[in-house]
Design a protein around this motif. Structure first.
Motif, mmCIF file in Angstrom:
data_model
loop_
_atom_site.group_PDB
_atom_site.id
_atom_site.type_symbol
_atom_site.label_atom_id
_atom_site.label_comp_id
_atom_site.label_asym_id
_atom_site.label_seq_id
_atom_site.Cartn_x
_atom_site.Cartn_y
_atom_site.Cartn_z
ATOM 1 N N VAL A 6 38.975 39.921 38.732
ATOM 2 C CA VAL A 6 38.951 39.908 37.392
ATOM 3 C C VAL A 6 40.075 40.443 36.650
ATOM 4 C CG1 VAL A 6 37.158 40.281 35.419
ATOM 5 C CG2 VAL A 6 36.375 39.624 37.406
ATOM 6 N N LYS A 7 40.304 41.772 37.057
ATOM 7 C CA LYS A 7 41.437 42.578 36.530
ATOM 8 C C LYS A 7 42.658 41.557 36.745
ATOM 9 C CE LYS A 7 44.330 46.446 37.770
ATOM 10 N NZ LYS A 7 44.453 47.589 38.391
ATOM 11 N N GLU A 8 43.175 41.071 37.835
ATOM 12 C CA GLU A 8 44.278 40.352 37.893
ATOM 13 C C GLU A 8 44.239 39.194 37.063
ATOM 14 O OE1 GLU A 8 44.440 39.479 42.292
ATOM 15 O OE2 GLU A 8 45.243 41.677 42.538
ATOM 16 N N THR A 9 42.944 38.370 37.042
ATOM 17 C CA THR A 9 43.023 37.324 36.199
ATOM 18 C C THR A 9 43.072 37.632 34.707
ATOM 19 O OG1 THR A 9 41.464 36.256 37.863
ATOM 20 C CG2 THR A 9 41.693 35.284 35.596
ATOM 21 N N LEU A 10 42.432 38.404 34.218
ATOM 22 C CA LEU A 10 42.581 39.034 32.676
ATOM 23 C C LEU A 10 44.055 39.564 32.452
ATOM 24 C CD1 LEU A 10 41.140 39.821 30.322
ATOM 25 C CD2 LEU A 10 40.543 42.227 31.160
ATOM 26 N N ILE A 11 44.750 40.281 33.486
ATOM 27 C CA ILE A 11 46.111 40.826 33.261
ATOM 28 C C ILE A 11 46.825 39.571 32.781
ATOM 29 C CG2 ILE A 11 48.100 41.805 34.152
ATOM 30 C CD1 ILE A 11 46.372 44.055 35.057
ATOM 31 N N LYS A 12 46.549 38.422 33.800
ATOM 32 C CA LYS A 12 47.578 37.221 33.798
ATOM 33 C C LYS A 12 47.183 36.486 32.222
ATOM 34 C CE LYS A 12 46.150 33.419 35.459
ATOM 35 N NZ LYS A 12 45.691 32.321 36.344
ATOM 36 N N ILE A 13 45.956 36.416 31.964
ATOM 37 C CA ILE A 13 45.485 35.688 30.830
ATOM 38 C C ILE A 13 46.188 36.477 29.508
ATOM 39 C CG2 ILE A 13 43.645 35.232 29.331
ATOM 40 C CD1 ILE A 13 42.078 34.701 31.798
ATOM 41 N N THR A 51 36.996 33.435 26.519
ATOM 42 C CA THR A 51 36.782 32.219 26.895
ATOM 43 C C THR A 51 37.705 31.653 28.159
ATOM 44 O OG1 THR A 51 36.003 31.535 24.611
ATOM 45 C CG2 THR A 51 36.614 29.746 25.917
ATOM 46 N N ILE A 52 38.954 31.886 27.806
ATOM 47 C CA ILE A 52 39.743 31.605 29.003
ATOM 48 C C ILE A 52 39.371 32.401 30.190
ATOM 49 C CG2 ILE A 52 42.277 31.637 29.619
ATOM 50 C CD1 ILE A 52 43.062 31.347 26.882
ATOM 51 N N LEU A 53 39.078 33.643 30.027
ATOM 52 C CA LEU A 53 38.620 34.256 31.412
ATOM 53 C C LEU A 53 37.463 33.775 32.195
ATOM 54 C CD1 LEU A 53 39.015 36.812 33.173
ATOM 55 C CD2 LEU A 53 37.399 38.107 31.464
ATOM 56 N N GLU A 81 38.165 49.060 33.021
ATOM 57 C CA GLU A 81 36.520 49.080 32.509
ATOM 58 C C GLU A 81 36.055 47.709 32.238
ATOM 59 O OE1 GLU A 81 36.911 53.786 30.650
ATOM 60 O OE2 GLU A 81 37.354 51.956 29.386
ATOM 61 N N THR A 82 36.855 46.881 31.676
ATOM 62 C CA THR A 82 36.632 45.628 31.172
ATOM 63 C C THR A 82 36.183 44.729 32.432
ATOM 64 O OG1 THR A 82 38.005 45.635 29.243
ATOM 65 C CG2 THR A 82 37.226 43.446 29.757
ATOM 66 N N ALA A 83 36.965 44.772 33.301
ATOM 67 C CA ALA A 83 36.877 43.989 34.835
ATOM 68 C C ALA A 83 35.333 44.346 35.104
ATOM 69 C CB ALA A 83 37.764 44.351 35.787
#
Length: 101
Positions: A6-13, A51-53, A81-83
């Motif tokens: 989740v963290k890696e995906t969020l950083i990418k987004i 939404t993208i996440l 914390e978000t992840a």
């Protein structure tokens, strides 16, 4: 759901949103608070990122949930914390669905 994914995906987004918007993007790590540290990352951008996440991780994140700010304390969350919050949210959703079945 794995918080690291989740963290890696969020950083990418978040990085992609800044690039697409023509805005600067600071180096992103788990300690960064998007609401405070990413230029022009505000209430208009949060829902887009959420939404993208949700699409990327194939999960359902309700539209009324601000994943970037703690509802109780009103403090901005870090990416870590978000992840963790998203993983907890998805776990609770899964448990609710199992209990309802």
């Amino acid at each position: 759901m794995d918080p690291v994914i989740v963290k890696e995906t969020l950083i990418k987004i978040l990085s992609q949103i800044q690039t697409d918007s023509g805005l600067e993007c600071p180096p992103l790590s788990g300690a960064i608070k998007p609401v405070e540290n990413i230029p022009k990352f505000d209430s208009k951008v949060w829902p887009v990122a959420t939404t993208i996440l949700a699409t990327e991780i194939k999960a359902e994140i309700p539209n009324d949930v601000n994943i970037f700010v703690d509802e109780t304390t009103k403090l901005a969350r870090t990416i870590d914390e978000t992840a963790a919050f998203i993983c907890d949210l998805l776990k609770k959703q899964s448990e609710q669905k199992a209990a309802a079945a």
